[in-house]
Design a protein around this motif. Structure first.
Motif, PDB file in Angstrom:
ATOM      1  N   ASP A 222     -22.543 -13.662 -35.839  1.00 13.06           N
ATOM      2  CA  ASP A 222     -23.881 -14.156 -35.988  1.00 13.06           C
ATOM      3  C   ASP A 222     -24.256 -15.386 -34.884  1.00 13.06           C
ATOM      4  O   ASP A 222     -22.658 -15.471 -33.845  1.00 13.06           O
ATOM      5  N   PRO A 223     -25.169 -15.031 -34.941  1.00 10.57           N
ATOM      6  CA  PRO A 223     -25.805 -15.166 -33.257  1.00 10.57           C
ATOM      7  C   PRO A 223     -24.764 -16.209 -32.373  1.00 10.57           C
ATOM      8  O   PRO A 223     -24.961 -17.072 -31.496  1.00 10.57           O
ATOM      9  N   VAL A 224     -25.082 -17.640 -33.399  1.00 11.87           N
ATOM     10  CA  VAL A 224     -24.786 -18.956 -32.802  1.00 11.87           C
ATOM     11  C   VAL A 224     -23.802 -19.255 -32.328  1.00 11.87           C
ATOM     12  O   VAL A 224     -22.975 -19.374 -31.887  1.00 11.87           O
ATOM     13  N   ALA A 225     -23.019 -18.483 -33.647  1.00  8.48           N
ATOM     14  CA  ALA A 225     -21.113 -18.483 -32.707  1.00  8.48           C
ATOM     15  C   ALA A 225     -20.470 -18.146 -31.648  1.00  8.48           C
ATOM     16  O   ALA A 225     -19.692 -18.529 -30.931  1.00  8.48           O
ATOM     17  N   THR A 226     -22.014 -16.118 -31.361  1.00  6.72           N
ATOM     18  CA  THR A 226     -21.173 -15.657 -29.986  1.00  6.72           C
ATOM     19  C   THR A 226     -21.364 -16.912 -28.628  1.00  6.72           C
ATOM     20  O   THR A 226     -21.009 -16.711 -28.130  1.00  6.72           O
ATOM     21  N   ARG A 227     -22.506 -17.145 -29.450  1.00  8.14           N
ATOM     22  CA  ARG A 227     -23.197 -17.745 -28.264  1.00  8.14           C
ATOM     23  C   ARG A 227     -22.061 -19.265 -27.717  1.00  8.14           C
ATOM     24  O   ARG A 227     -21.743 -19.467 -26.673  1.00  8.14           O
ATOM     25  N   ILE A 346     -12.174 -16.391 -33.096  1.00  5.26           N
ATOM     26  CA  ILE A 346     -11.642 -16.591 -34.391  1.00  5.26           C
ATOM     27  C   ILE A 346     -13.205 -17.262 -34.966  1.00  5.26           C
ATOM     28  O   ILE A 346     -13.134 -16.682 -35.958  1.00  5.26           O
ATOM     29  N   GLN A 347     -14.167 -17.946 -34.802  1.00  5.82           N
ATOM     30  CA  GLN A 347     -14.768 -18.346 -35.706  1.00  5.82           C
ATOM     31  C   GLN A 347     -15.890 -17.522 -35.935  1.00  5.82           C
ATOM     32  O   GLN A 347     -16.975 -18.161 -36.159  1.00  5.82           O
ATOM     33  N   THR A 348     -16.360 -16.453 -34.519  1.00  5.86           N
ATOM     34  CA  THR A 348     -17.005 -15.493 -35.245  1.00  5.86           C
ATOM     35  C   THR A 348     -16.796 -14.976 -36.197  1.00  5.86           C
ATOM     36  O   THR A 348     -17.037 -13.546 -36.354  1.00  5.86           O
ATOM     37  N   VAL A 349     -15.416 -14.853 -36.537  1.00  2.60           N
ATOM     38  CA  VAL A 349     -15.711 -13.782 -38.024  1.00  2.60           C
ATOM     39  C   VAL A 349     -16.164 -13.561 -38.891  1.00  2.60           C
ATOM     40  O   VAL A 349     -16.185 -14.312 -39.660  1.00  2.60           O
ATOM     41  N   PRO A 350     -16.810 -12.534 -38.921  1.00  3.78           N
ATOM     42  CA  PRO A 350     -18.084 -13.024 -39.618  1.00  3.78           C
ATOM     43  C   PRO A 350     -17.690 -12.740 -41.455  1.00  3.78           C
ATOM     44  O   PRO A 350     -16.311 -12.558 -42.047  1.00  3.78           O
ATOM     45  N   ALA A 351     -18.802 -13.938 -42.548  1.00  5.70           N
ATOM     46  CA  ALA A 351     -18.403 -13.054 -43.853  1.00  5.70           C
ATOM     47  C   ALA A 351     -17.735 -12.352 -44.646  1.00  5.70           C
ATOM     48  O   ALA A 351     -16.720 -12.472 -45.575  1.00  5.70           O
ATOM     49  N   GLY A 352     -17.818 -11.139 -44.155  1.00  9.35           N
ATOM     50  CA  GLY A 352     -17.156  -9.761 -44.555  1.00  9.35           C
ATOM     51  C   GLY A 352     -16.267  -9.506 -44.573  1.00  9.35           C
ATOM     52  O   GLY A 352     -15.799  -9.354 -45.313  1.00  9.35           O
ATOM     53  N   VAL A 353     -16.027  -9.877 -43.321  1.00  6.33           N
ATOM     54  CA  VAL A 353     -14.453  -9.588 -42.632  1.00  6.33           C
ATOM     55  C   VAL A 353     -13.641 -10.063 -43.613  1.00  6.33           C
ATOM     56  O   VAL A 353     -12.291 -10.187 -43.796  1.00  6.33           O
TER      57      VAL A 353
END
Length: 441
Positions: A222-227, A346-353
């Motif tokens: 998620d680009p928002v999470a990475t920012r 931790i919040q960058t972990v994607p939904a699929g993971v």
């Protein structure tokens, strides 16, 4: 089992040094009141942090709670537990999966405050049960929730959560990123059979790491999470949230106390078996410690806690039961919770993971219920046991919901209540029938 004299009888927060901190017998047992040299104790403590890591972080990622805050209260709760139990019950308190479904149902428009209020109440109830157990003993717990009941409650939690692995409570889960989810699941399964010993116990964490790397390389983050990760500070206070109290949220979450009672009782008995000590006198303190830890977490924005089986695995592998190692683990978790950068990662972990990981985790919870039945040799030729498990599991798996005005009870609450009520009512009827038959004879 007989109680061995320990240092904690006179000095509750001190440890004797095992092997004088220098020589350790191969395979030697380090008991709760002992410790290794501090460098070795630090090493074992870090292992406990790693062991609880994957499961503890999965809960806030699913429920939308701040991960750093949850980790902070997890560490703080562990320290509270050790204080309350006077260093006699080695345990780490991590996020309880039993809270996931009722918390998701209790969140009003994404606001976690009502859910936090329910967590506070559940913690207070568990603490109250602990005081009662400490006063009158723990035998009534076994009578209220025999193995057929506790197994059914644990199994129905896993089955109730199963749909969340697919849709993630919305548009997430396996459905959102099926390829990444399958790769994550495959990595977890391979890590379980390829690695031996401690690495094998970290299969969930390793699988999540593989899934995250795949998502990062394929623009799946998620680009928002990475920012947010790039902007987050390295050191700072976690995000604290004050609870609000509503009958709706309390009714949904408070019944989780039944699961926490079963988990804590099982943990105490497991540690007692491993250490060769009678820990039944500490059962009430264990309930009280976890209850206070859960209430503190809910009061500040963290997930409810429970004693962790993952850390029992570490103790079994290392034969180190020293509570000093758990003080290290609790302190380390608190320090990690004070890093916003870490929480943002931790919040960058994607939904699929998450979907791939929870496919395994929720299945393990359901199977653990069956394991409780098997290990306690529950007789399913007995129709009381059979009907108790059958009714409770279906109510939980189908997520039966009962609403009465502003109150709402979901499948976990109704299934847990059904397991207790069906068992005891049917058992009472059987006793009355047998008594009448004996009288007629």
């Amino acid at each position: 089992m007989t109680e061995h004299p320990t240092e904690t009888a006179t000095r509750p927060f001190g440890w004797t040094v095992h092997g004088d901190g220098r020589s350790i017998r191969p395979g030697g047992v380090v008991r709760p009141h002992e410790r290794l040299s501090w460098p070795r104790t630090l090493g074992v403590g870090v292992q406990h942090v790693v062991a609880m890591f994957g499961a503890t972080f999965t809960v806030p990622l699913i429920t939308g709670f701040p991960p750093a805050t949850t980790l902070f209260f997890s560490g703080l709760g562990t320290l509270i537990f050790l204080l309350i139990t006077r260093n006699r019950v080695p345990s780490y308190l991590g996020s309880s999966f039993a809270f996931i479904a009722p918390v998701l149902a209790a969140k009003a428009g994404g606001d976690i405050a009502p859910a936090l209020g329910g967590i506070v109440v559940a913690g207070a109830l568990l603490a109250a049960v602990g005081l009662v157990v400490q006063a009158v003993g723990s035998r009534w717990i076994d009578a209220l929730m025999p193995p057929v009941v506790t197994g059914a409650i644990v199994a129905l939690i896993g089955l109730n959560l199963a749909p969340t692995a697919w849709h993630g409570g919305g548009e997430g889960g396996v459905r959102a990123q099926p390829v990444i989810a399958v790769l994550t699941l495959a990595a977890i399964l391979l890590a379980t059979v390829v690695f031996r010993g401690f690495l094998g116990r970290l299969s969930i964490l390793l699988g999540v790491a593989v899934g995250w790397l795949v998502a990062a390389l394929t623009s799946g983050l998620d680009p928002v999470a990475t920012r947010r990760l790039a902007d987050a500070r390295w050191v700072g206070l976690p995000d604290f949230t004050a609870p609000t109290f509503s009958w709706h949220a309390i009714a949904l979450i408070a019944p989780v106390v039944l699961v926490l009672m079963a988990e804590n009782a099982g943990h105490v008995k497991a540690v007692a078996a491993m250490t060769g000590r009678n820990l039944d006198p500490e059962m009430g303190r264990a309930f009280l410690g976890d209850g206070l830890a859960t209430a503190f977490a809910g009061a500040g924005g963290g997930s409810g806690t429970t004693t962790y089986a993952e850390n029992i695995g570490v103790m079994a592998a290392t034969r180190v039961y020293s509570t000093a190692a758990y003080w290290v683990a609790g302190a380390a978790a608190v320090l990690l919770g004070l890093s916003p950068k870490f929480g943002a990662l931790i919040q960058t972990v994607p939904a699929g993971v998450l979907g791939g990981a929870t496919t395994v985790l929720y299945g393990l919870i359901a199977v653990l219920g069956a394991r409780i039945w098997i290990e306690n040799r529950v007789d399913f030729h007995d129709p009381v046991n059979l009907m108790t498990a059958a009714v409770a599991v279906i109510i939980g798996a189908a997520d039966y919901t009962l609403s009465a005005g502003d109150l709402s009870f979901n499948g976990i609450a109704l299934g847990s209540a059904a397991a207790i009520v069906v068992y005891h009512v049917m058992r009472l009827v059987v006793r009355l029938r047998e008594g009448r038959t004996a009288a007629d004879g």
